[in-house]
Design an enzyme around this catalytic site. Structure first.
Site, PDB file in Angstrom:
ATOM      1  N   GLN A 100      12.224 -12.209   5.093  1.00  0.00           N
ATOM      2  CA  GLN A 100      12.216 -12.566   3.630  1.00  0.00           C
ATOM      3  C   GLN A 100      13.912 -12.640   3.186  1.00  0.00           C
ATOM      4  O   GLN A 100      14.274 -11.854   3.303  1.00  0.00           O
ATOM      5  CB  GLN A 100      11.609 -11.450   2.920  1.00  0.00           C
ATOM      6  N   TYR A 170      12.886 -11.945  -9.750  1.00  0.00           N
ATOM      7  CA  TYR A 170      14.300 -12.449  -9.006  1.00  0.00           C
ATOM      8  C   TYR A 170      14.522 -13.729  -9.502  1.00  0.00           C
ATOM      9  O   TYR A 170      13.827 -14.317 -10.289  1.00  0.00           O
ATOM     10  CB  TYR A 170      14.048 -12.131  -7.495  1.00  0.00           C
ATOM     11  N   ARG A 321       2.612   0.379   1.180  1.00  0.00           N
ATOM     12  CA  ARG A 321       2.752   2.029   1.093  1.00  0.00           C
ATOM     13  C   ARG A 321       1.750   2.815   2.074  1.00  0.00           C
ATOM     14  O   ARG A 321       2.089   3.731   2.483  1.00  0.00           O
ATOM     15  CB  ARG A 321       2.488   2.360  -0.457  1.00  0.00           C
ATOM     16  N   CYS A 346       1.422   7.674  -4.843  1.00  0.00           N
ATOM     17  CA  CYS A 346       2.383   8.353  -5.772  1.00  0.00           C
ATOM     18  C   CYS A 346       3.496   7.928  -6.115  1.00  0.00           C
ATOM     19  O   CYS A 346       4.268   8.521  -7.029  1.00  0.00           O
ATOM     20  CB  CYS A 346       2.584   9.947  -4.995  1.00  0.00           C
ATOM     21  N   CYS A 349       7.988   7.309  -2.577  1.00  0.00           N
ATOM     22  CA  CYS A 349       8.574   7.177  -1.320  1.00  0.00           C
ATOM     23  C   CYS A 349       9.926   6.523  -1.388  1.00  0.00           C
ATOM     24  O   CYS A 349      10.601   6.534  -0.468  1.00  0.00           O
ATOM     25  CB  CYS A 349       7.608   6.141  -0.473  1.00  0.00           C
TER      26      CYS A 349
END
Length: 376
Positions: A100, A170, A321, A346, A349
Protein backbone atom coordinates in the site's frame (compact mmCIF):
# COMPACT_ATOMS: atom_id res chain seq x y z
CA UNK A 1 -15.94 -26.20 1.15
CA UNK A 2 -17.27 -22.67 1.53
CA UNK A 3 -16.75 -20.29 -1.39
CA UNK A 4 -14.63 -18.01 0.82
CA UNK A 5 -11.93 -20.70 0.89
CA UNK A 6 -11.98 -21.17 -2.89
CA UNK A 7 -9.39 -19.65 -5.25
CA UNK A 8 -10.05 -16.30 -6.90
CA UNK A 9 -8.14 -13.69 -8.89
CA UNK A 10 -7.46 -9.97 -8.87
CA UNK A 11 -6.31 -9.22 -12.38
CA UNK A 12 -3.42 -11.59 -13.06
CA UNK A 13 -2.91 -12.29 -9.35
CA UNK A 14 -4.27 -15.70 -8.38
CA UNK A 15 -5.21 -16.07 -4.70
CA UNK A 16 -5.83 -19.27 -2.76
CA UNK A 17 -8.85 -17.86 -0.88
CA UNK A 18 -10.98 -14.73 -0.48
CA UNK A 19 -9.38 -13.43 2.72
CA UNK A 20 -7.28 -10.27 2.80
CA UNK A 21 -5.20 -8.88 5.64
CA UNK A 22 -6.16 -5.25 5.19
CA UNK A 23 -3.47 -2.58 5.11
CA UNK A 24 -2.13 -2.30 8.63
CA UNK A 25 0.21 0.25 10.17
CA UNK A 26 2.33 -1.89 12.46
CA UNK A 27 4.53 0.91 13.88
CA UNK A 28 7.54 -1.41 13.75
CA UNK A 29 9.71 0.00 10.94
CA UNK A 30 12.85 2.03 11.67
CA UNK A 31 12.80 5.82 11.89
CA UNK A 32 13.60 5.96 8.17
CA UNK A 33 10.99 3.37 7.21
CA UNK A 34 13.23 0.35 6.82
CA UNK A 35 12.33 -3.22 7.77
CA UNK A 36 13.06 -4.78 11.15
CA UNK A 37 13.15 -8.39 12.30
CA UNK A 38 9.90 -7.87 14.24
CA UNK A 39 8.25 -6.65 11.06
CA UNK A 40 9.46 -9.63 9.04
CA UNK A 41 8.04 -11.88 11.78
CA UNK A 42 4.64 -10.17 11.52
CA UNK A 43 4.35 -10.97 7.84
CA UNK A 44 5.70 -14.49 8.02
CA UNK A 45 3.21 -15.39 10.71
CA UNK A 46 0.34 -13.94 8.69
CA UNK A 47 1.42 -15.93 5.64
CA UNK A 48 1.66 -19.08 7.75
CA UNK A 49 -1.91 -18.39 8.89
CA UNK A 50 -3.25 -18.93 5.35
CA UNK A 51 -4.32 -15.37 4.53
CA UNK A 52 -4.76 -15.29 0.76
CA UNK A 53 -3.58 -11.71 0.27
CA UNK A 54 -1.59 -9.49 2.61
CA UNK A 55 -1.65 -5.73 2.08
CA UNK A 56 1.25 -4.01 3.81
CA UNK A 57 1.09 -1.11 6.17
CA UNK A 58 1.11 2.12 4.24
CA UNK A 59 4.47 3.20 2.85
CA UNK A 60 5.48 6.82 2.34
CA UNK A 61 6.48 7.69 -1.20
CA UNK A 62 8.67 10.73 -0.43
CA UNK A 63 11.20 10.88 2.39
CA UNK A 64 9.99 14.22 3.74
CA UNK A 65 6.39 13.06 4.27
CA UNK A 66 5.75 10.75 7.20
CA UNK A 67 2.30 10.85 8.82
CA UNK A 68 3.11 8.29 11.52
CA UNK A 69 6.06 6.88 13.41
CA UNK A 70 7.27 3.40 12.56
CA UNK A 71 5.69 3.32 9.09
CA UNK A 72 7.25 1.67 6.08
CA UNK A 73 9.03 3.61 3.35
CA UNK A 74 9.36 3.18 -0.41
CA UNK A 75 10.85 6.52 -1.37
CA UNK A 76 14.18 5.38 -2.81
CA UNK A 77 15.88 2.30 -4.25
CA UNK A 78 17.55 1.34 -0.96
CA UNK A 79 14.30 -0.36 0.07
CA UNK A 80 14.21 -2.83 -2.81
CA UNK A 81 16.53 -5.57 -1.42
CA UNK A 82 14.93 -5.69 2.03
CA UNK A 83 11.43 -5.81 0.56
CA UNK A 84 12.55 -8.59 -1.78
CA UNK A 85 13.36 -10.54 1.37
CA UNK A 86 9.85 -9.76 2.64
CA UNK A 87 8.04 -10.83 -0.53
CA UNK A 88 10.06 -14.06 -0.71
CA UNK A 89 9.17 -14.77 2.92
CA UNK A 90 5.45 -14.34 2.31
CA UNK A 91 5.21 -16.04 -1.07
CA UNK A 92 6.99 -19.21 0.03
CA UNK A 93 3.95 -19.89 2.25
CA UNK A 94 1.54 -19.55 -0.67
CA UNK A 95 0.28 -16.06 0.14
CA UNK A 96 0.40 -13.01 -2.11
CA UNK A 97 1.48 -9.56 -0.97
CA UNK A 98 0.60 -6.07 -2.19
CA UNK A 99 2.26 -2.85 -1.04
CA UNK A 100 0.00 0.00 0.00
CA UNK A 101 1.38 3.37 -1.06
CA UNK A 102 0.17 6.65 0.41
CA UNK A 103 0.73 10.33 0.90
CA UNK A 104 -0.83 11.02 4.27
CA UNK A 105 -1.24 14.77 4.10
CA UNK A 106 -3.03 16.56 6.91
CA UNK A 107 -4.55 13.44 8.53
CA UNK A 108 -1.69 13.59 11.04
CA UNK A 109 -0.37 15.28 14.16
CA UNK A 110 3.10 13.75 13.84
CA UNK A 111 6.16 16.02 13.62
CA UNK A 112 4.12 19.10 12.79
CA UNK A 113 6.20 22.18 12.15
CA UNK A 114 9.18 20.10 11.01
CA UNK A 115 7.98 19.50 7.45
CA UNK A 116 5.79 20.88 4.70
CA UNK A 117 2.52 18.97 4.40
CA UNK A 118 0.69 19.14 1.09
CA UNK A 119 -3.07 19.53 0.73
CA UNK A 120 -5.38 20.33 -2.19
CA UNK A 121 -6.54 23.51 -0.45
CA UNK A 122 -6.00 25.44 2.77
CA UNK A 123 -8.72 23.56 4.66
CA UNK A 124 -7.86 21.99 8.03
CA UNK A 125 -8.45 18.25 8.45
CA UNK A 126 -11.55 17.83 10.61
CA UNK A 127 -10.16 15.38 13.17
CA UNK A 128 -6.58 16.65 13.50
CA UNK A 129 -7.11 20.35 12.70
CA UNK A 130 -3.83 20.17 10.79
CA UNK A 131 -3.57 22.71 7.98
CA UNK A 132 -1.55 21.91 4.85
CA UNK A 133 0.02 23.85 2.02
CA UNK A 134 -2.14 24.18 -1.09
CA UNK A 135 -0.25 22.35 -3.82
CA UNK A 136 1.02 23.96 -6.98
CA UNK A 137 0.70 22.04 -10.25
CA UNK A 138 4.45 21.36 -10.09
CA UNK A 139 4.02 19.84 -6.62
CA UNK A 140 1.12 17.74 -7.91
CA UNK A 141 3.38 16.43 -10.69
CA UNK A 142 6.06 15.67 -8.09
CA UNK A 143 3.70 13.51 -6.03
CA UNK A 144 2.25 11.78 -9.10
CA UNK A 145 5.76 10.81 -10.15
CA UNK A 146 6.64 9.71 -6.60
CA UNK A 147 3.69 7.28 -6.59
CA UNK A 148 4.82 5.91 -9.94
CA UNK A 149 8.45 5.43 -8.91
CA UNK A 150 7.47 3.82 -5.60
CA UNK A 151 5.22 1.41 -7.50
CA UNK A 152 8.03 0.44 -9.83
CA UNK A 153 10.28 -0.23 -6.81
CA UNK A 154 7.54 -2.41 -5.33
CA UNK A 155 7.34 -4.44 -8.53
CA UNK A 156 11.13 -4.84 -8.62
CA UNK A 157 11.02 -5.99 -4.99
CA UNK A 158 8.64 -8.81 -5.92
CA UNK A 159 5.32 -7.46 -4.69
CA UNK A 160 2.33 -9.01 -6.46
CA UNK A 161 0.70 -5.63 -6.91
CA UNK A 162 0.25 -2.18 -5.39
CA UNK A 163 -2.63 -0.51 -3.59
CA UNK A 164 -3.21 3.22 -3.97
CA UNK A 165 -4.54 4.64 -0.70
CA UNK A 166 -7.26 7.08 -1.73
CA UNK A 167 -9.35 6.85 1.46
CA UNK A 168 -9.36 7.97 5.11
CA UNK A 169 -8.87 11.72 4.46
CA UNK A 170 -5.36 11.19 3.16
CA UNK A 171 -4.21 13.41 0.32
CA UNK A 172 -5.91 11.67 -2.60
CA UNK A 173 -9.17 11.40 -0.66
CA UNK A 174 -8.98 15.14 0.04
CA UNK A 175 -8.65 15.87 -3.68
CA UNK A 176 -11.81 13.80 -4.25
CA UNK A 177 -13.71 15.59 -1.47
CA UNK A 178 -15.68 18.77 -2.27
CA UNK A 179 -15.18 19.80 1.37
CA UNK A 180 -11.38 19.68 1.33
CA UNK A 181 -10.85 20.49 -2.33
CA UNK A 182 -11.67 24.17 -2.91
CA UNK A 183 -9.38 24.58 -5.91
CA UNK A 184 -10.37 26.72 -8.89
CA UNK A 185 -8.06 25.05 -11.44
CA UNK A 186 -8.33 21.78 -13.38
CA UNK A 187 -7.99 19.78 -10.14
CA UNK A 188 -11.04 21.29 -8.41
CA UNK A 189 -14.74 21.86 -8.89
CA UNK A 190 -16.45 19.10 -10.87
CA UNK A 191 -16.10 15.44 -9.91
CA UNK A 192 -13.99 14.79 -13.01
CA UNK A 193 -11.64 17.57 -11.97
CA UNK A 194 -11.43 16.36 -8.37
CA UNK A 195 -10.74 12.85 -9.71
CA UNK A 196 -7.95 14.07 -11.99
CA UNK A 197 -5.18 13.71 -9.37
CA UNK A 198 -6.04 10.04 -8.73
CA UNK A 199 -6.38 9.34 -12.46
CA UNK A 200 -2.95 10.84 -13.14
CA UNK A 201 -1.44 8.76 -10.33
CA UNK A 202 -3.02 5.58 -11.66
CA UNK A 203 -1.93 6.28 -15.24
CA UNK A 204 1.64 7.09 -14.15
CA UNK A 205 1.83 3.87 -12.13
CA UNK A 206 0.40 1.80 -14.98
CA UNK A 207 3.01 3.22 -17.33
CA UNK A 208 5.77 2.10 -14.93
CA UNK A 209 4.51 -1.35 -13.92
CA UNK A 210 2.91 -2.48 -17.18
CA UNK A 211 -0.53 -3.65 -18.22
CA UNK A 212 -0.48 -6.96 -16.32
CA UNK A 213 0.66 -5.86 -12.87
CA UNK A 214 -2.33 -5.55 -10.48
CA UNK A 215 -3.24 -2.08 -9.21
CA UNK A 216 -5.83 -1.79 -6.44
CA UNK A 217 -7.45 1.41 -5.17
CA UNK A 218 -8.79 1.95 -1.65
CA UNK A 219 -11.70 4.39 -1.47
CA UNK A 220 -13.96 5.92 1.14
CA UNK A 221 -17.60 4.89 0.63
CA UNK A 222 -18.78 8.27 1.91
CA UNK A 223 -17.36 10.98 4.11
CA UNK A 224 -20.47 10.72 6.30
CA UNK A 225 -20.82 14.47 6.83
CA UNK A 226 -22.64 17.26 5.04
CA UNK A 227 -20.53 18.78 2.29
CA UNK A 228 -18.19 15.81 2.01
CA UNK A 229 -17.77 13.16 -0.65
CA UNK A 230 -21.05 11.29 -1.12
CA UNK A 231 -21.67 7.64 -1.88
CA UNK A 232 -23.22 8.56 -5.21
CA UNK A 233 -19.96 10.26 -6.18
CA UNK A 234 -17.96 7.25 -4.99
CA UNK A 235 -20.05 5.01 -7.23
CA UNK A 236 -19.23 7.24 -10.19
CA UNK A 237 -15.53 7.19 -9.26
CA UNK A 238 -15.55 3.39 -9.14
CA UNK A 239 -17.07 3.16 -12.62
CA UNK A 240 -14.48 5.54 -14.02
CA UNK A 241 -11.60 3.65 -12.36
CA UNK A 242 -12.89 0.34 -13.72
CA UNK A 243 -13.00 1.84 -17.22
CA UNK A 244 -9.39 2.98 -16.84
CA UNK A 245 -8.21 -0.54 -15.95
CA UNK A 246 -7.99 -0.64 -12.15
CA UNK A 247 -7.95 -4.31 -11.05
CA UNK A 248 -9.87 -4.13 -7.76
CA UNK A 249 -11.44 -1.59 -5.40
CA UNK A 250 -11.48 -1.67 -1.61
CA UNK A 251 -14.49 0.07 -0.07
CA UNK A 252 -13.69 1.48 3.37
CA UNK A 253 -15.01 4.35 5.47
CA UNK A 254 -13.76 7.64 6.78
CA UNK A 255 -14.18 6.86 10.47
CA UNK A 256 -10.77 5.68 11.54
CA UNK A 257 -11.27 3.71 14.74
CA UNK A 258 -14.75 5.21 15.22
CA UNK A 259 -16.95 3.26 12.81
CA UNK A 260 -18.38 1.22 15.68
CA UNK A 261 -19.88 4.42 17.12
CA UNK A 262 -21.93 4.82 13.93
CA UNK A 263 -23.40 1.31 13.84
CA UNK A 264 -27.09 1.48 12.96
CA UNK A 265 -26.89 4.99 11.53
CA UNK A 266 -27.76 5.58 7.88
CA UNK A 267 -25.87 7.77 5.44
CA UNK A 268 -26.58 8.27 1.73
CA UNK A 269 -29.38 5.71 1.94
CA UNK A 270 -27.33 2.89 3.49
CA UNK A 271 -26.65 1.77 7.04
CA UNK A 272 -23.42 1.11 8.94
CA UNK A 273 -23.56 -2.55 9.99
CA UNK A 274 -22.34 -4.30 13.13
CA UNK A 275 -20.68 -7.05 11.11
CA UNK A 276 -19.00 -5.51 8.12
CA UNK A 277 -19.42 -1.79 8.69
CA UNK A 278 -19.51 -0.78 5.02
CA UNK A 279 -20.95 -3.97 3.54
CA UNK A 280 -24.06 -2.29 2.13
CA UNK A 281 -21.94 0.20 0.21
CA UNK A 282 -19.61 -2.51 -1.07
CA UNK A 283 -22.57 -4.64 -2.18
CA UNK A 284 -23.98 -1.79 -4.29
CA UNK A 285 -20.63 -1.11 -5.95
CA UNK A 286 -20.09 -4.82 -6.57
CA UNK A 287 -23.22 -4.67 -8.75
CA UNK A 288 -22.02 -1.52 -10.54
CA UNK A 289 -18.67 -2.84 -11.76
CA UNK A 290 -17.33 -6.19 -12.91
CA UNK A 291 -13.96 -6.08 -11.17
CA UNK A 292 -13.43 -7.45 -7.64
CA UNK A 293 -14.77 -5.38 -4.77
CA UNK A 294 -13.22 -5.88 -1.34
CA UNK A 295 -15.11 -4.96 1.82
CA UNK A 296 -13.17 -4.00 4.94
CA UNK A 297 -14.08 -2.97 8.48
CA UNK A 298 -15.81 -4.81 11.30
CA UNK A 299 -15.57 -8.34 9.90
CA UNK A 300 -15.00 -11.05 12.49
CA UNK A 301 -17.73 -13.70 12.11
CA UNK A 302 -17.12 -16.42 9.55
CA UNK A 303 -20.84 -17.13 9.15
CA UNK A 304 -21.57 -13.47 8.36
CA UNK A 305 -18.69 -13.43 5.85
CA UNK A 306 -20.01 -16.58 4.17
CA UNK A 307 -23.45 -15.02 3.98
CA UNK A 308 -22.00 -11.92 2.34
CA UNK A 309 -20.17 -14.10 -0.19
CA UNK A 310 -23.39 -15.98 -0.98
CA UNK A 311 -25.75 -13.00 -1.22
CA UNK A 312 -23.65 -10.22 -2.78
CA UNK A 313 -21.09 -9.82 -5.54
CA UNK A 314 -18.40 -8.80 -3.05
CA UNK A 315 -15.45 -11.06 -3.85
CA UNK A 316 -12.94 -10.50 -1.03
CA UNK A 317 -13.15 -9.90 2.71
CA UNK A 318 -10.49 -7.91 4.53
CA UNK A 319 -9.69 -8.10 8.24
CA UNK A 320 -7.15 -6.41 10.47
CA UNK A 321 -7.87 -6.34 14.20
CA UNK A 322 -9.05 -9.98 14.42
CA UNK A 323 -5.66 -10.94 13.00
CA UNK A 324 -3.93 -8.96 15.74
CA UNK A 325 -5.15 -11.39 18.35
CA UNK A 326 -5.17 -14.43 16.04
CA UNK A 327 -2.75 -14.38 13.11
CA UNK A 328 -3.79 -18.01 12.51
CA UNK A 329 -7.51 -17.16 12.31
CA UNK A 330 -8.03 -18.01 8.64
CA UNK A 331 -6.35 -21.38 9.06
CA UNK A 332 -8.53 -22.06 12.12
CA UNK A 333 -11.68 -21.27 10.14
CA UNK A 334 -10.52 -23.42 7.23
CA UNK A 335 -10.09 -26.32 9.64
CA UNK A 336 -13.71 -25.95 10.74
CA UNK A 337 -13.14 -24.24 14.09
CA UNK A 338 -15.67 -21.41 13.95
CA UNK A 339 -15.57 -20.42 17.60
CA UNK A 340 -15.88 -16.72 18.37
CA UNK A 341 -12.76 -14.73 17.53
CA UNK A 342 -10.52 -13.52 20.33
CA UNK A 343 -10.62 -9.88 19.15
CA UNK A 344 -12.91 -7.75 21.35
CA UNK A 345 -12.78 -4.63 19.12
CA UNK A 346 -11.51 -2.67 22.11
CA UNK A 347 -9.11 -0.63 19.94
CA UNK A 348 -6.39 -0.81 22.58
CA UNK A 349 -3.98 -2.27 20.04
CA UNK A 350 -2.17 1.00 19.35
CA UNK A 351 0.65 1.38 21.83
CA UNK A 352 3.87 3.38 21.96
CA UNK A 353 5.84 0.14 21.60
CA UNK A 354 4.13 -0.90 18.40
CA UNK A 355 0.62 -1.88 17.46
CA UNK A 356 -0.44 -5.25 18.81
CA UNK A 357 -3.20 -6.94 20.78
CA UNK A 358 -2.82 -6.17 24.48
CA UNK A 359 -5.66 -8.49 25.54
CA UNK A 360 -4.70 -11.84 24.00
CA UNK A 361 -1.32 -13.37 23.30
CA UNK A 362 -1.33 -14.37 19.63
CA UNK A 363 -1.51 -18.12 19.14
CA UNK A 364 1.85 -19.37 17.96
CA UNK A 365 2.43 -21.23 14.71
CA UNK A 366 4.96 -24.03 14.46
CA UNK A 367 7.87 -21.61 13.98
CA UNK A 368 7.07 -19.91 17.28
CA UNK A 369 7.05 -16.44 15.76
CA UNK A 370 5.13 -13.70 17.57
CA UNK A 371 3.32 -10.80 15.92
CA UNK A 372 2.52 -7.18 16.69
CA UNK A 373 0.19 -5.33 14.43
CA UNK A 374 -2.42 -2.53 14.39
CA UNK A 375 -5.01 -1.35 11.86
CA UNK A 376 -4.45 1.26 9.22
Amino acid sequence: MSIVFSPASIGTMKLKNRFVRSATWENLATDTGHMTEKLYAVYEQLAQGDVGLIVTGYANIVAEEKPNAGMMGMYDDSFIPEYKKLTDLVQRHGAKIVMQLAYGGTKTTYNLGERVIFAPSAVAERSTQTLGKEMTTAEIDYIVNAFAQASLRAKLAGFDGVEIHAAHTYLINQFLSPYYNQRKDQYGGSLDNRLRFLVEIYQAIRKQVGAEHPILVKLTASEFFTGGLTFNETRQICKKLKALGVDAIIISGNNHGNANTLIGQSFDGHTIQQEGYFREYGAVISNDIDIPVITVGGLSDIHAIEDLAATTNIKFFALSRPLLAEPQLIKRWAQGNNNQVDCERCSKCRTKRGNFCVVFKPRKPSSGLRTRIGQR
